[in-house]
Design an enzyme around this catalytic site. Structure first.
Site, PDB file in Angstrom:
ATOM      1  N   HIS A  75     -85.808 -87.367 -18.641  1.00 36.41           N
ATOM      2  CA  HIS A  75     -84.717 -86.456 -18.275  1.00 36.41           C
ATOM      3  C   HIS A  75     -85.206 -85.435 -17.254  1.00 36.41           C
ATOM      4  O   HIS A  75     -86.355 -85.002 -17.304  1.00 36.41           O
ATOM      5  CB  HIS A  75     -84.175 -85.756 -19.523  1.00 36.41           C
ATOM      6  CG  HIS A  75     -83.323 -86.660 -20.349  1.00 36.41           C
ATOM      7  ND1 HIS A  75     -83.840 -87.662 -21.134  1.00 36.41           N
ATOM      8  CD2 HIS A  75     -81.976 -86.734 -20.477  1.00 36.41           C
ATOM      9  CE1 HIS A  75     -82.855 -88.309 -21.716  1.00 36.41           C
ATOM     10  NE2 HIS A  75     -81.712 -87.765 -21.336  1.00 36.41           N
ATOM     11  N   ALA A 130     -76.855 -79.696 -23.446  1.00 30.09           N
ATOM     12  CA  ALA A 130     -75.560 -80.129 -22.914  1.00 30.09           C
ATOM     13  C   ALA A 130     -74.992 -78.970 -22.098  1.00 30.09           C
ATOM     14  O   ALA A 130     -74.283 -78.113 -22.622  1.00 30.09           O
ATOM     15  CB  ALA A 130     -74.625 -80.527 -24.050  1.00 30.09           C
TER      16      ALA A 130
END
Length: 176
Positions: A75, A130
């Site tokens: 990521h 998120a």
């Protein structure tokens, strides 16, 4: 085709896709990890978007620890080198932009880079949140707090956050 730019897919059409088409369609929802869609394909047909997402998350949860850690390491950092170089996925670029992470002041960028470094050195993977569910201030606060936390807790938290991120991506891509 990427999740943020694709025409919404019908679940029945997704269930009927061959493996390559399925991976091309939903693979990008899990950051640089098409192996997740490849493994989830064999679990078709999916009765719902919930079932699709659950199957993909199960693939991650059932993967060996080293593979899960490699997935986390894949990521991008928030406002990190991938963002600066323009090499993030379209999904991550849009998400980070939605939180204003592409428009940080020089001071904010310096702090973000410092916190990213501290977090990665402590936990061994980038901070994952998120971003669409948080303001820029909340992201900074969470990064400061989580950088000091337990790595075991952070691995679980990162996977929970990935669940939120990917659910949003799948919802944008697939209709019931």
């Amino acid at each position: 085709m990427t999740a943020l730019t694709a025409t919404r897919l019908d679940l029945a059409a997704l269930n009927a896709m061959d493996r390559d088409a399925f991976v091309a369609a939903v693979g990008p929802t899990f950051e640089n990890a098409s192996w997740i869609a490849q493994a989830a394909w064999s679990r078709r047909p999916f009765a719902s978007v919930d079932a699709l997402h659950a199957a993909m998350l199960d693939v991650v949860r059932q993967a060996p620890e080293e593979r899960r850690l490699a997935f986390l390491r894949g990521h991008p950092e928030l406002a990190g080198r991938e963002a600066q170089a323009g090499t993030m996925t379209a999904e991550s670029t849009g998400e980070q932009s939605s939180a204003g992470l592409d428009a940080l002041s020089r001071e904010e960028l310096d702090e973000m880079q410092h916190l990213n470094r501290v977090y990665r050195e402590r936990h061994g993977f980038p901070f994952i949140i998120a971003v669409r569910r948080h303001s820029r201030q909340q992201i900074f606060e969470a990064l400061r707090a989580r950088a000091a936390g337990s790595t075991d807790v952070e691995r679980r938290t990162a996977l929970e956050q990935i669940g939120l991120i990917t659910r949003g991506r799948i919802d944008a891509l697939v209709g019931g």
